[in-house]
Design a protein around this motif. Structure first.
Motif, PDB file in Angstrom:
ATOM      1  N   GLU A   1       0.767  -1.047   0.065  1.00  0.00           N
ATOM      2  CA  GLU A   1      -0.155  -0.004   0.140  1.00  0.00           C
ATOM      3  C   GLU A   1       0.980   1.423   0.066  1.00  0.00           C
ATOM      4  OE1 GLU A   1      -4.027   0.761   2.353  1.00  0.00           O
ATOM      5  OE2 GLU A   1      -2.418   0.513   3.428  1.00  0.00           O
ATOM      6  N   ASN A   2       1.868   1.242   0.757  1.00  0.00           N
ATOM      7  CA  ASN A   2       2.672   2.349   0.883  1.00  0.00           C
ATOM      8  C   ASN A   2       3.464   2.483  -0.525  1.00  0.00           C
ATOM      9  OD1 ASN A   2       2.203   3.114   3.399  1.00  0.00           O
ATOM     10  ND2 ASN A   2       3.851   1.819   4.510  1.00  0.00           N
ATOM     11  N   TYR A   3       3.984   1.429  -0.975  1.00  0.00           N
ATOM     12  CA  TYR A   3       4.682   1.566  -2.476  1.00  0.00           C
ATOM     13  C   TYR A   3       3.904   2.122  -3.331  1.00  0.00           C
ATOM     14  CZ  TYR A   3       6.788  -0.321  -6.553  1.00  0.00           C
ATOM     15  OH  TYR A   3       7.328  -0.412  -8.101  1.00  0.00           O
ATOM     16  N   LEU A   4       2.478   1.434  -3.458  1.00  0.00           N
ATOM     17  CA  LEU A   4       1.685   2.058  -4.633  1.00  0.00           C
ATOM     18  C   LEU A   4       0.917   3.318  -4.254  1.00  0.00           C
ATOM     19  CD1 LEU A   4      -0.049  -1.385  -5.271  1.00  0.00           C
ATOM     20  CD2 LEU A   4       1.401  -0.208  -6.668  1.00  0.00           C
ATOM     21  N   SER A   5       1.183   3.877  -3.162  1.00  0.00           N
ATOM     22  CA  SER A   5       0.516   5.390  -2.914  1.00  0.00           C
ATOM     23  C   SER A   5       0.966   6.225  -4.109  1.00  0.00           C
ATOM     24  CB  SER A   5       0.696   5.790  -1.527  1.00  0.00           C
ATOM     25  OG  SER A   5       2.239   6.061  -1.328  1.00  0.00           O
ATOM     26  N   ILE A   6       2.217   6.205  -4.380  1.00  0.00           N
ATOM     27  CA  ILE A   6       2.770   7.388  -5.387  1.00  0.00           C
ATOM     28  C   ILE A   6       2.435   6.901  -6.807  1.00  0.00           C
ATOM     29  CG2 ILE A   6       4.611   8.585  -6.486  1.00  0.00           C
ATOM     30  CD1 ILE A   6       5.994   8.288  -3.913  1.00  0.00           C
TER      31      ILE A   6
ATOM     32  N   GLN B   1      -1.757   7.207 -11.399  1.00  0.00           N
ATOM     33  CA  GLN B   1      -2.450   6.672 -12.737  1.00  0.00           C
ATOM     34  C   GLN B   1      -4.012   6.108 -12.387  1.00  0.00           C
ATOM     35  OE1 GLN B   1      -0.254   3.027 -13.768  1.00  0.00           O
ATOM     36  NE2 GLN B   1       1.625   4.069 -13.447  1.00  0.00           N
ATOM     37  N   ALA B   2      -4.422   6.074 -11.294  1.00  0.00           N
ATOM     38  CA  ALA B   2      -5.685   5.553 -10.941  1.00  0.00           C
ATOM     39  C   ALA B   2      -6.686   6.460 -11.010  1.00  0.00           C
ATOM     40  CB  ALA B   2      -5.781   4.904  -9.498  1.00  0.00           C
ATOM     41  N   LYS B   3      -8.034   6.233 -11.332  1.00  0.00           N
ATOM     42  CA  LYS B   3      -9.109   6.990 -11.671  1.00  0.00           C
ATOM     43  C   LYS B   3      -9.989   7.270 -10.293  1.00  0.00           C
ATOM     44  CE  LYS B   3      -8.286   7.536 -16.181  1.00  0.00           C
ATOM     45  NZ  LYS B   3      -7.112   8.515 -16.215  1.00  0.00           N
ATOM     46  N   TRP B   4      -9.838   6.242  -9.585  1.00  0.00           N
ATOM     47  CA  TRP B   4     -10.700   6.102  -8.472  1.00  0.00           C
ATOM     48  C   TRP B   4      -9.649   6.000  -7.026  1.00  0.00           C
ATOM     49  CZ3 TRP B   4     -15.693   7.497  -8.658  1.00  0.00           C
ATOM     50  CH2 TRP B   4     -16.568   7.478  -9.831  1.00  0.00           C
TER      51      TRP B   4
ATOM     52  N   GLU C   1      -7.050  -0.538 -10.601  1.00  0.00           N
ATOM     53  CA  GLU C   1      -5.995  -1.317 -11.235  1.00  0.00           C
ATOM     54  C   GLU C   1      -4.809  -0.264 -11.653  1.00  0.00           C
ATOM     55  OE1 GLU C   1      -5.027  -4.092 -14.891  1.00  0.00           O
ATOM     56  OE2 GLU C   1      -6.363  -4.971 -13.418  1.00  0.00           O
ATOM     57  N   VAL C   2      -3.863  -0.714 -11.405  1.00  0.00           N
ATOM     58  CA  VAL C   2      -2.542   0.085 -11.958  1.00  0.00           C
ATOM     59  C   VAL C   2      -1.451  -0.576 -12.530  1.00  0.00           C
ATOM     60  CG1 VAL C   2      -3.115   2.344 -10.656  1.00  0.00           C
ATOM     61  CG2 VAL C   2      -1.377   0.659  -9.942  1.00  0.00           C
ATOM     62  N   ALA C   3      -0.846  -0.143 -13.578  1.00  0.00           N
ATOM     63  CA  ALA C   3       0.357  -0.664 -13.933  1.00  0.00           C
ATOM     64  C   ALA C   3       1.647  -0.238 -13.402  1.00  0.00           C
ATOM     65  CB  ALA C   3       0.513  -0.692 -15.568  1.00  0.00           C
ATOM     66  N   ASP C   4       2.705  -1.073 -13.456  1.00  0.00           N
ATOM     67  CA  ASP C   4       4.082  -0.986 -12.705  1.00  0.00           C
ATOM     68  C   ASP C   4       5.040  -1.514 -13.391  1.00  0.00           C
ATOM     69  OD1 ASP C   4       6.051   0.150 -11.042  1.00  0.00           O
ATOM     70  OD2 ASP C   4       5.401  -1.160  -9.609  1.00  0.00           O
ATOM     71  N   GLU C   5       6.315  -1.453 -13.377  1.00  0.00           N
ATOM     72  CA  GLU C   5       7.281  -2.216 -13.991  1.00  0.00           C
ATOM     73  C   GLU C   5       8.544  -2.281 -12.932  1.00  0.00           C
ATOM     74  OE1 GLU C   5      10.332  -1.895 -17.851  1.00  0.00           O
ATOM     75  OE2 GLU C   5       8.205  -1.439 -18.108  1.00  0.00           O
ATOM     76  N   PHE C   6       9.106  -3.456 -12.636  1.00  0.00           N
ATOM     77  CA  PHE C   6       9.850  -3.909 -11.752  1.00  0.00           C
ATOM     78  C   PHE C   6      10.893  -4.846 -12.254  1.00  0.00           C
ATOM     79  CE2 PHE C   6      11.420  -6.424  -8.129  1.00  0.00           C
ATOM     80  CZ  PHE C   6      12.070  -5.336  -7.511  1.00  0.00           C
TER      81      PHE C   6
END
Length: 142
Positions: free
Chosen positions: A74-79, A84-87, A108-113
């Motif tokens: 949750e912390n990682y995805l906050s930024i 990216q997210a609409k909601w 849903e959001v996309a990420d690259e790792f």
């Protein structure tokens, strides 16, 4: 065979399969038989499915403790989610002075790792219990 006919045939085949499955469920309601067929159908589907899905539950153990993995994600995805997210949903941070944004339900959001493309999705499942209670009868997993 041209693509138009191929998609028409595929649509007909899928519709026929869905119809036969509905008839089978109606006349063979035995959970054991349906469970075995579901298991083999899932294996066949997984043979063609190229992705891996990993689920992180919000609560662990006795459902009283919040999962550290869930909090870290949750912390990682906050930024990422806030761009990216609409909601989004907002909450007050731990120090009661900062606003924390996170993905809302079914976002849903996309990420690259490490060169891999990842899709992070936030969802919840609600199961209803049949017990009599003065409190809410839903059990929600996020």
């Amino acid at each position: 065979m041209d693509p138009k006919n191929m998609f028409a045939n595929l649509g007909s085949m899928l519709a026929s399969t869905m119809f036969l499955w509905a008839v089978f469920q109606q006349y063979f309601p035995t959970h054991h038989i349906r469970g075995q067929i579901d298991k083999y159908f899932q294996r066949a589907f997984n043979f063609f499915y190229l992705y891996v899905q990993v689920t992180f539950n919000e609560h662990t153990g006795e459902r009283f403790m919040r999962s550290e993995a869930y909090s870290a994600i949750e912390n990682y995805l906050s930024i990422t989610s806030s761009t990216q997210a609409k909601w989004l949903k907002a909450d007050i941070g731990r120090n009661n002075q900062s606003l924390v944004l996170s993905m809302d339900n079914y976002e849903e959001v996309a990420d690259e790792f490490g060169g891999l493309r990842l899709w992070w999705a936030f969802g919840k499942t609600v199961s209803r219990t049949e017990a009599f209670s003065f409190f809410s009868s839903t059990d929600e997993k996020r």
